[in-house]
Write a protein that holds these residues in place. Structure first.
Motif, short mmCIF file in Angstrom:
data_model
loop_
_atom_site.label_atom_id
_atom_site.label_comp_id
_atom_site.label_asym_id
_atom_site.label_seq_id
_atom_site.Cartn_x
_atom_site.Cartn_y
_atom_site.Cartn_z
N VAL A 224 0.84 -1.20 0.00
CA VAL A 224 0.00 0.00 0.00
C VAL A 224 0.87 1.25 0.00
N SER A 225 0.33 2.35 -0.52
CA SER A 225 1.03 3.63 -0.48
C SER A 225 0.94 4.25 0.91
N GLU A 226 -0.23 4.10 1.53
CA GLU A 226 -0.44 4.58 2.90
C GLU A 226 -1.31 3.58 3.63
N GLY A 227 -1.24 3.62 4.96
CA GLY A 227 -2.06 2.73 5.76
C GLY A 227 -1.46 1.34 5.87
N SER A 228 -2.30 0.36 6.18
CA SER A 228 -1.81 -1.00 6.33
C SER A 228 -2.91 -2.01 6.06
N VAL A 229 -2.49 -3.18 5.58
CA VAL A 229 -3.36 -4.35 5.42
C VAL A 229 -2.89 -5.39 6.42
N ARG A 230 -3.79 -5.89 7.26
CA ARG A 230 -3.40 -6.81 8.32
C ARG A 230 -4.17 -8.12 8.19
N ILE A 231 -3.44 -9.21 8.41
CA ILE A 231 -4.05 -10.53 8.48
C ILE A 231 -3.63 -11.16 9.79
N GLY A 232 -4.60 -11.62 10.57
CA GLY A 232 -4.27 -12.22 11.85
C GLY A 232 -3.61 -11.26 12.80
N GLY A 233 -3.95 -9.98 12.69
CA GLY A 233 -3.42 -8.99 13.62
C GLY A 233 -2.08 -8.41 13.24
N HIS A 234 -1.49 -8.81 12.10
CA HIS A 234 -0.17 -8.32 11.71
C HIS A 234 -0.21 -7.75 10.30
N ASP A 235 0.54 -6.69 10.10
CA ASP A 235 0.69 -6.09 8.78
C ASP A 235 1.28 -7.14 7.83
N VAL A 236 0.75 -7.18 6.60
CA VAL A 236 1.24 -8.17 5.64
C VAL A 236 2.73 -7.96 5.35
N ARG A 237 3.23 -6.74 5.52
CA ARG A 237 4.65 -6.48 5.33
C ARG A 237 5.48 -7.15 6.42
N ASP A 238 4.90 -7.30 7.61
CA ASP A 238 5.60 -7.99 8.69
C ASP A 238 5.47 -9.51 8.56
N LEU A 239 4.41 -9.96 7.90
CA LEU A 239 4.25 -11.39 7.66
C LEU A 239 5.19 -11.89 6.56
N GLY A 240 5.52 -11.01 5.61
CA GLY A 240 6.36 -11.38 4.48
C GLY A 240 5.55 -12.03 3.38
N SER A 241 6.08 -12.00 2.16
CA SER A 241 5.35 -12.54 1.01
C SER A 241 5.05 -14.03 1.18
N ALA A 242 6.03 -14.79 1.68
CA ALA A 242 5.81 -16.23 1.87
C ALA A 242 4.72 -16.47 2.91
N GLY A 243 4.73 -15.66 3.99
CA GLY A 243 3.71 -15.82 5.01
C GLY A 243 2.31 -15.50 4.49
N VAL A 244 2.19 -14.44 3.70
CA VAL A 244 0.90 -14.08 3.12
C VAL A 244 0.43 -15.16 2.16
N SER A 245 1.38 -15.72 1.39
CA SER A 245 1.03 -16.78 0.45
C SER A 245 0.48 -18.00 1.18
N ARG A 246 1.06 -18.35 2.33
CA ARG A 246 0.56 -19.50 3.08
C ARG A 246 -0.83 -19.24 3.66
N LEU A 247 -1.11 -17.99 3.96
CA LEU A 247 -2.38 -17.65 4.61
C LEU A 247 -3.53 -17.47 3.62
N THR A 248 -3.22 -17.23 2.35
CA THR A 248 -4.27 -16.88 1.38
C THR A 248 -4.29 -17.85 0.20
N ALA A 249 -5.48 -17.99 -0.37
CA ALA A 249 -5.67 -18.70 -1.64
C ALA A 249 -6.50 -17.78 -2.52
N GLN A 250 -6.11 -17.67 -3.79
CA GLN A 250 -6.77 -16.73 -4.68
C GLN A 250 -7.41 -17.44 -5.87
N VAL A 251 -8.55 -16.95 -6.26
CA VAL A 251 -9.18 -17.35 -7.52
C VAL A 251 -9.57 -16.06 -8.22
N PHE A 252 -8.85 -15.74 -9.29
CA PHE A 252 -9.09 -14.49 -9.99
C PHE A 252 -9.77 -14.74 -11.34
#
Length: 580
Positions: A388-416
């Motif tokens: 994000v340019s400003e603000g934060s996106v959080r999953i499980g109480g933590h900013d996705v930047r603190d979870l890391g890309s691998a952590g976000v990938s483990r937590l999410t599944a996408q169908v686009f």
């Protein structure tokens, strides 16, 4: 020209840099020895024209020339072998560094229009960069050091001739610089157009069904491939014609300088200022100096094209990767929270403009709104395709930047919307989400996503190969494979972007049931226009111009009479419409 050497050092590891330094020193020594060899001809001729001949000094200069030539050939052999070795090092480092860097870039960076340029960079660009140390660099280094040595030596013959050589070299350098500027400017446009053409060719091959259905093949003026080919032809013509004129200007300058130096030397000889032997030696030096400088002009275009290839690699490597935490945070739960989120794809633009939302774990949230309002972008931010340019996106109480890309990938599944399947079997594509999944696991998710109907009617069942990008399956079948893959991953957060858009009405209810089952145990966020999906949602977010304008469940938003109510009424009317 020589400015590309630091770029090569950037691409190489320590072993490659050591080889490159040794090669450059050998090439520079080769150029100096070449210049000295021709300069030594002058005292040799002077000794021969003396009466009587000083044989001891004559033999001294002969031995000196033979020694210089022998040392020159030793360095030539060494630098040539090192050139091929460094070229191999560049190839290896080139692919390794680009591959590693691409793996760190935001997923959203990989747009469709970058397919062609990256493919060309890894193909032709690879050979262009490796060609620099293997073939071109020796001519560049020798073409600079040999004339420089002869110019310095000419001052010892006569300072006026030395000044003439220095002034002439300056003019030739300016003409050479002009040639390379012309090539660089036009080569950039040519590479851009040829990369765009490569992307259009891939698109043209993949979209044959649509092109033929609408008759675009018979109307080339409507096709972007034809336009790309025309632009590529025009940029190639400009590169060739303008480069040719710049090359003519360079060789014209060179011939003018040679003529002026010869005229000056003859004039000084006729006036008795320099001896005849010195004049003959200077003429030999002048003509021999012409060869490496001419070669520089002939190779300048190739050198610039290859230097541009390095520049494109450096531009790619300069794209900032997503920052990753040293110690990734551990999420506590599967709730998704958006706090003051702002984002724009390009500087100065805003797609998401200050969104705040708390999406509890285990809920089904539908996101609706007009096209271009930022719905799909919101899902991509939760998936950390971008930061994000400003603000934060959080999953499980933590900013996705603190979870890391691998952590976000483990937590999410996408169908686009745009489903991509890899060459292989249907089972292979599902097991990308869970490599250890059993056949029973595949059957279970297939039943939920209604993929079992597809597998059952295919001749080889699960072992049916889907072709490149899933070309053997229909759009609805690929979507069902994608939904089943998301189910098999069993991630706590599932993001669906128009997941039912490619399904026929008969299966719409079944997939809606699958989404409802997902929501029992997972956090599901779905961008959808299907009525069944919207009604089943625990919560509906209405997004307009990057902001949440309405928030509530189906009944509450209908009673409000706002954008969602209008959206709902339009869908009801569209669903009730039929041919009579």
């Amino acid at each position: 020209m020589i400015a590309m050497v630091p770029y090569l050092f950037e691409l190489l590891d320590e072993r490659g840099r050591r080889h490159l330094r040794t090669m450059l020193m050998a090439q520079a020594g080769q150029g100096v020895l070449q210049g000295l060899g021709f300069l030594f001809v002058v005292p040799l001729l002077a000794t021969l024209t003396e009466a009587p001949v000083d044989w001891s000094r004559l033999w001294l200069w002969l031995v000196a020339i033979v020694a210089v030539v022998a040392a020159h050939h030793v360095l030539l052999t060494r630098s040539t072998s090192l050139g091929y070795l460094v070229g191999t090092d560049v190839l290896t480092s080139f692919h390794e560094r680009i591959g590693n860097h691409l793996a760190t870039l935001p997923i959203g960076w990989f747009r469709g229009d970058r397919t062609g340029p990256i493919g060309r960079m890894l193909g032709k660009g690879t050979m262009d960069v490796a060609n620099i140390p293997a073939h071109l660099l020796r001519h560049v280094v020798v073409g600079l050091t040999a004339p420089a040595t002869m110019i310095v030596g000419s001052f010892f013959l006569d300072w006026r001739i030395g000044l003439a050589f220095a002034a002439g070299a300056t003019l030739c350098g300016l003409a050479l610089r002009l040639l390379m500027v012309v090539v660089r400017r036009n080569d950039d446009a040519y590479e851009h157009d040829i990369g765009a053409t490569a992307s259009r060719i891939v698109e043209y091959a993949r979209q044959q069904a649509t092109l033929r259905a609408y008759g675009v093949l018979d109307r080339p003026e409507l096709g972007t491939l034809e336009e790309s080919l025309v632009r590529q032809e025009g940029s190639q013509s400009r590169l060739t014609i303008r480069g040719a004129w710049a090359l003519i200007a360079f060789f014209g300058t060179l011939q003018l300088v040679v003529t002026a130096v010869i005229a000056l030397t003859v004039a000084l000889t006729l006036s008795g200022t320099i001896a005849l032997a010195v004049m003959i030696g200077v003429l030999i030096v002048t003509l021999r100096m012409l060869e490496p400088i001419s070669q520089l002009g002939e190779l300048a275009g190739h050198v610039q094209v290859n230097a541009d290839a390095i520049g494109r690699v450096r531009t790619l490597l300069a794209v900032p990767p997503l920052p990753e935490p040293v110690l990734p945070a551990r999420p506590s739960g599967a709730d998704v929270e958006l706090v003051g989120v702002r984002f724009g794809y390009d500087e100065g633009t805003t797609v998401i403009d200050g969104i705040d939302a708390m999406i509890p774990a285990g809920s089904l949230t539908a996101v609706v709104g007009p096209s271009g309002s930022g719905k799909s972008t919101l899902l991509r931010l939760i998936s950390r395709f971008f930061d994000v340019s400003e603000g934060s996106v959080r999953i499980g109480g933590h900013d996705v930047r603190d979870l890391g890309s691998a952590g976000v990938s483990r937590l999410t599944a996408q169908v686009f919307q745009d489903v991509y399947l890899f060459e292989g079997t249907i089972a292979d594509n599902l097991r990308m989400a869970a490599p250890d999944a059993s056949d029973a696991d595949l059957d279970r998710v297939a039943r939920i996503a209604r993929l079992d109907d597809v597998v059952g009617r295919l001749p080889h069942g699960w072992d049916t190969r889907v072709g490149e990008a899933g070309s053997t399956l229909s759009g609805g079948e690929k979507q069902r494979v994608s939904i089943a893959r998301a189910l098999l991953k069993d991630a706590p957060v599932v993001l669906l972007d128009e997941a039912t858009s490619a399904l026929d009405p008969a299966n719409e209810a079944a997939v809606a049931d699958a989404i409802g089952e997902l929501a029992r145990h997972r956090t599901v966020i779905v961008v959808a226009h299907r009525l069944s999906t919207v009604v089943a949602a625990d919560r509906i977010l209405v997004i307009e111009r990057g902001r949440i304008t309405e928030d509530g469940n189906h009944e509450t938003l209908l009673a409000t009479g706002g954008t969602y109510a209008r959206f709902w009424n339009e869908r009801v009317r569209a669903r009730g419409w039929q041919l009579r």
